[in-house]
Structures are given as structure tokens and as C-alpha cells.
Design a protein around this motif. Structure first.
Motif, PDB file in Angstrom:
ATOM      1  N   TYR A 101      74.646  61.259  30.200  1.00 37.63           N
ATOM      2  CA  TYR A 101      73.849  61.043  31.401  1.00 37.63           C
ATOM      3  C   TYR A 101      74.748  60.784  32.598  1.00 37.63           C
ATOM      4  CZ  TYR A 101      70.179  60.414  27.959  1.00 37.63           C
ATOM      5  OH  TYR A 101      69.298  60.621  26.930  1.00 37.63           O
ATOM      6  N   LYS A 102      74.267  61.205  33.753  1.00 35.13           N
ATOM      7  CA  LYS A 102      74.942  60.903  35.012  1.00 35.13           C
ATOM      8  C   LYS A 102      74.322  59.613  35.545  1.00 35.13           C
ATOM      9  CE  LYS A 102      75.406  62.609  39.716  1.00 35.13           C
ATOM     10  NZ  LYS A 102      75.022  63.670  40.663  1.00 35.13           N
ATOM     11  N   VAL A 103      75.169  58.669  35.954  1.00 27.73           N
ATOM     12  CA  VAL A 103      74.687  57.416  36.509  1.00 27.73           C
ATOM     13  C   VAL A 103      74.283  57.672  37.958  1.00 27.73           C
ATOM     14  CG1 VAL A 103      75.271  55.033  37.074  1.00 27.73           C
ATOM     15  CG2 VAL A 103      76.204  56.081  35.008  1.00 27.73           C
ATOM     16  N   LEU A 104      72.990  57.471  38.261  1.00 29.47           N
ATOM     17  CA  LEU A 104      72.527  57.699  39.629  1.00 29.47           C
ATOM     18  C   LEU A 104      72.666  56.449  40.483  1.00 29.47           C
ATOM     19  CD1 LEU A 104      69.379  59.941  39.034  1.00 29.47           C
ATOM     20  CD2 LEU A 104      71.687  60.629  39.668  1.00 29.47           C
ATOM     21  N   LYS A 105      72.022  55.352  40.035  1.00 28.71           N
ATOM     22  CA  LYS A 105      72.189  54.099  40.765  1.00 28.71           C
ATOM     23  C   LYS A 105      71.654  52.933  39.945  1.00 28.71           C
ATOM     24  CE  LYS A 105      67.973  54.445  43.526  1.00 28.71           C
ATOM     25  NZ  LYS A 105      67.413  54.423  44.850  1.00 28.71           N
ATOM     26  N   PRO A 106      72.205  51.759  40.196  1.00 29.55           N
ATOM     27  CA  PRO A 106      71.720  50.574  39.480  1.00 29.55           C
ATOM     28  C   PRO A 106      70.395  50.083  40.078  1.00 29.55           C
ATOM     29  CG  PRO A 106      73.546  50.002  40.922  1.00 29.55           C
ATOM     30  CD  PRO A 106      73.359  51.479  41.019  1.00 29.55           C
ATOM     31  N   THR A 107      69.630  49.413  39.249  1.00 30.68           N
ATOM     32  CA  THR A 107      68.397  48.763  39.712  1.00 30.68           C
ATOM     33  C   THR A 107      68.518  47.280  39.386  1.00 30.68           C
ATOM     34  OG1 THR A 107      67.239  49.014  37.593  1.00 30.68           O
ATOM     35  CG2 THR A 107      67.054  50.845  39.166  1.00 30.68           C
ATOM     36  N   ARG A 108      67.511  46.521  39.739  1.00 32.02           N
ATOM     37  CA  ARG A 108      67.556  45.081  39.423  1.00 32.02           C
ATOM     38  C   ARG A 108      67.579  44.824  37.925  1.00 32.02           C
ATOM     39  NH1 ARG A 108      63.027  42.182  42.992  1.00 32.02           N
ATOM     40  NH2 ARG A 108      63.195  43.665  44.685  1.00 32.02           N
ATOM     41  N   SER A 109      66.866  45.659  37.202  1.00 32.20           N
ATOM     42  CA  SER A 109      66.738  45.388  35.769  1.00 32.20           C
ATOM     43  C   SER A 109      67.520  46.361  34.884  1.00 32.20           C
ATOM     44  CB  SER A 109      65.263  45.443  35.381  1.00 32.20           C
ATOM     45  OG  SER A 109      64.749  46.724  35.666  1.00 32.20           O
ATOM     46  N   GLY A 110      68.326  47.236  35.460  1.00 33.35           N
ATOM     47  CA  GLY A 110      69.067  48.189  34.646  1.00 33.35           C
ATOM     48  C   GLY A 110      69.754  49.237  35.488  1.00 33.35           C
ATOM     49  N   VAL A 111      69.581  50.506  35.084  1.00 33.53           N
ATOM     50  CA  VAL A 111      70.253  51.600  35.780  1.00 33.53           C
ATOM     51  C   VAL A 111      69.410  52.875  35.651  1.00 33.53           C
ATOM     52  CG1 VAL A 111      71.664  52.286  33.797  1.00 33.53           C
ATOM     53  CG2 VAL A 111      72.499  52.731  36.076  1.00 33.53           C
ATOM     54  N   ILE A 112      69.481  53.733  36.674  1.00 35.96           N
ATOM     55  CA  ILE A 112      68.781  55.014  36.643  1.00 35.96           C
ATOM     56  C   ILE A 112      69.791  56.084  36.256  1.00 35.96           C
ATOM     57  CG2 ILE A 112      67.485  56.739  37.965  1.00 35.96           C
ATOM     58  CD1 ILE A 112      66.582  54.441  39.805  1.00 35.96           C
ATOM     59  N   LEU A 113      69.430  56.857  35.222  1.00 40.79           N
ATOM     60  CA  LEU A 113      70.309  57.900  34.701  1.00 40.79           C
ATOM     61  C   LEU A 113      69.623  59.260  34.789  1.00 40.79           C
ATOM     62  CD1 LEU A 113      71.399  56.092  31.401  1.00 40.79           C
ATOM     63  CD2 LEU A 113      72.645  56.145  33.555  1.00 40.79           C
ATOM     64  N   GLU A 114      70.440  60.314  34.866  1.00 37.71           N
ATOM     65  CA  GLU A 114      69.930  61.679  34.843  1.00 37.71           C
ATOM     66  C   GLU A 114      70.598  62.408  33.693  1.00 37.71           C
ATOM     67  OE1 GLU A 114      69.253  64.616  38.388  1.00 37.71           O
ATOM     68  OE2 GLU A 114      71.330  64.841  37.692  1.00 37.71           O
ATOM     69  N   ALA A 115      69.799  63.040  32.840  1.00 36.21           N
ATOM     70  CA  ALA A 115      70.328  63.740  31.668  1.00 36.21           C
ATOM     71  C   ALA A 115      71.202  64.918  32.097  1.00 36.21           C
ATOM     72  CB  ALA A 115      69.183  64.233  30.790  1.00 36.21           C
ATOM     73  N   LEU A 116      72.316  65.098  31.400  1.00 37.23           N
ATOM     74  CA  LEU A 116      73.186  66.247  31.649  1.00 37.23           C
ATOM     75  C   LEU A 116      72.739  67.392  30.744  1.00 37.23           C
ATOM     76  CD1 LEU A 116      76.785  64.764  31.953  1.00 37.23           C
ATOM     77  CD2 LEU A 116      75.310  65.594  33.758  1.00 37.23           C
ATOM     78  N   VAL A 118      66.996  52.856  32.361  1.00 39.07           N
ATOM     79  CA  VAL A 118      67.451  52.112  31.191  1.00 39.07           C
ATOM     80  C   VAL A 118      67.520  50.639  31.555  1.00 39.07           C
ATOM     81  CG1 VAL A 118      69.322  51.843  29.551  1.00 39.07           C
ATOM     82  CG2 VAL A 118      68.778  54.094  30.425  1.00 39.07           C
ATOM     83  N   GLY A 119      66.840  49.824  30.770  1.00 37.26           N
ATOM     84  CA  GLY A 119      66.821  48.395  31.014  1.00 37.26           C
ATOM     85  C   GLY A 119      68.003  47.685  30.388  1.00 37.26           C
ATOM     86  N   ALA A 120      68.066  46.400  30.630  1.00 36.38           N
ATOM     87  CA  ALA A 120      69.178  45.595  30.124  1.00 36.38           C
ATOM     88  C   ALA A 120      69.177  45.484  28.602  1.00 36.38           C
ATOM     89  CB  ALA A 120      69.119  44.207  30.745  1.00 36.38           C
ATOM     90  N   SER A 121      68.035  45.751  27.972  1.00 35.97           N
ATOM     91  CA  SER A 121      67.964  45.635  26.513  1.00 35.97           C
ATOM     92  C   SER A 121      68.619  46.814  25.798  1.00 35.97           C
ATOM     93  CB  SER A 121      66.507  45.516  26.071  1.00 35.97           C
ATOM     94  OG  SER A 121      65.812  46.699  26.413  1.00 35.97           O
ATOM     95  N   GLN A 122      68.839  47.932  26.513  1.00 38.32           N
ATOM     96  CA  GLN A 122      69.492  49.086  25.905  1.00 38.32           C
ATOM     97  C   GLN A 122      70.975  49.085  26.253  1.00 38.32           C
ATOM     98  OE1 GLN A 122      66.583  52.035  27.436  1.00 38.32           O
ATOM     99  NE2 GLN A 122      66.747  52.859  25.357  1.00 38.32           N
ATOM    100  N   ARG A 123      71.773  49.570  25.325  1.00 40.72           N
ATOM    101  CA  ARG A 123      73.226  49.580  25.533  1.00 40.72           C
ATOM    102  C   ARG A 123      73.664  50.883  26.190  1.00 40.72           C
ATOM    103  NH1 ARG A 123      77.753  49.134  20.897  1.00 40.72           N
ATOM    104  NH2 ARG A 123      79.513  49.437  22.270  1.00 40.72           N
ATOM    105  N   VAL A 124      74.245  50.765  27.375  1.00 44.45           N
ATOM    106  CA  VAL A 124      74.763  51.909  28.111  1.00 44.45           C
ATOM    107  C   VAL A 124      76.285  51.786  28.131  1.00 44.45           C
ATOM    108  CG1 VAL A 124      74.845  53.079  30.343  1.00 44.45           C
ATOM    109  CG2 VAL A 124      72.707  52.063  29.557  1.00 44.45           C
ATOM    110  N   SER A 125      76.968  52.864  27.754  1.00 41.19           N
ATOM    111  CA  SER A 125      78.437  52.863  27.764  1.00 41.19           C
ATOM    112  C   SER A 125      78.924  53.904  28.756  1.00 41.19           C
ATOM    113  CB  SER A 125      78.984  53.194  26.381  1.00 41.19           C
ATOM    114  OG  SER A 125      78.568  52.233  25.441  1.00 41.19           O
TER     115      SER A 125
END
Length: 152
Positions: free
Chosen positions: A16-31, A40-47
Motif C-alpha cells: 500500500y501507498k501511505v496517503l496520510k495519517p489520521t487521528r486514529s490511524g492512517v489512510i492507505l491506497e492499494a498498489l 487502517v486503525g491503531a489496532s492493525q499492524r502497519v509496517s
């Protein structure tokens, strides 16, 4: 696009491409062709790919995934001769060819499958990531050589 802008989500296939962070996680776009967006919220693991490394038997103990991808691109130019469906021995032989010092006890066949799959996604969707790495390496070498000449 740089490796620090690419991410993987635990439990989800692909990159995924990282678009921008949010208060509760991050917005991603599938490659992929769909370019679907995902929050993706804080409960999911993003690397982030720039923070992932592969265990080695060297003194440092690991090498950055970005450096391994650069070696693969430099040597194979996209024609790996192996894919994620290969058996474990074939996968280990491939990585041994690219990275002879990888730690065979700590790097599993599933890790090598991910490496190959991610490489193929990056090569297809954002090939400039692999090119940027090569260009930056040349720039870094120029900076280092000019610094060495200043010290002399």
C-alpha cells in the motif's frame, strides 16, 4: 516514490501507498489496478518497507529490505526465474544467490515469498522506487568522495 511511502498491513495481501495519517490511524491506497483506499486503525499492524530488514550472519545482524530489493533489481532486472509458488529449497537458493550472508535459521521460506511478491508489485506498480535507490546511491557516493577529499 520512496520505500518510506510504501507499507504492508498485517493480515492483508499486497502493498500500500501511505496517503496520510489520521487521528486514529492512517489512510492507505492499494498498489494494484483497483487503487482502492483503506483506513487502517491503531489496532492493525502497519509496517513501513523502509523499516523492514532481513536477518544476516554479518556483524550488523541485518540488511535493509530496500538494499536487498536494489540488489535484486540490479542483477535480475525483473526476470527472477522464481516466484512465490516455488518450494522452500528453491526460494532459499534464490536468496542465497542474492544475499549469501542471510541467516538461514531466522529467515523462513514465507519471508522469501513475501520478498519476491513485494518486489514484483513494486517493479510493476512503482518501478521508479527501485530506480531512485540506484540514483541516490550514486549521489551518496559523490558526497562521500568529496568529503574524503576535504579531509585530505
Amino acid at each position: 516514490m520512496k520505500f518510506k511511502e510504501l507499507a504492508t498491513v498485517s493480515g492483508k495481501p499486497g502493498l500500500y501507498k501511505v496517503l496520510k495519517p489520521t487521528r486514529s490511524g492512517v489512510i492507505l491506497e492499494a498498489l494494484d489496478e483497483k487503487k482502492s483506499k483503506l483506513v487502517v486503525g491503531a489496532s492493525q499492524r502497519v509496517s513501513i518497507l523502509s523499516e523492514i530488514s532481513i536477518y544476516t550472519t554479518t556483524e550488523e545482524g541485518a540488511i535493509a529490505l530496500e538494499d536487498v530489493m536494489k540488489k535484486i533489481e540490479k542483477e535480475f532486472k525483473g526476470d527472477l526465474g522464481v516466484d512465490g509458488t516455488a518450494d522452500a529449497d528453491e526460494l532459499k537458493a534464490f536468496l542465497k544467490h542474492v544475499l549469501p550472508e542471510f541467516d538461514e535459521d531466522r529467515v523462513y521460506a514465507s519471508d522469501i515469498k513475501k520478498l519476491i511478491t513485494w518486489y514484483q508489485i513494486i517493479r510493476k506498480q512503482v518501478p521508479e522506487s527501485l530506480e531512485e535507490v540506484v540514483a541516490e546511491e550514486g549521489a551518496d557516493a559523490n558526497v562521500e568522495s568529496s568529503e574524503d577529499s576535504k579531509e585530505a
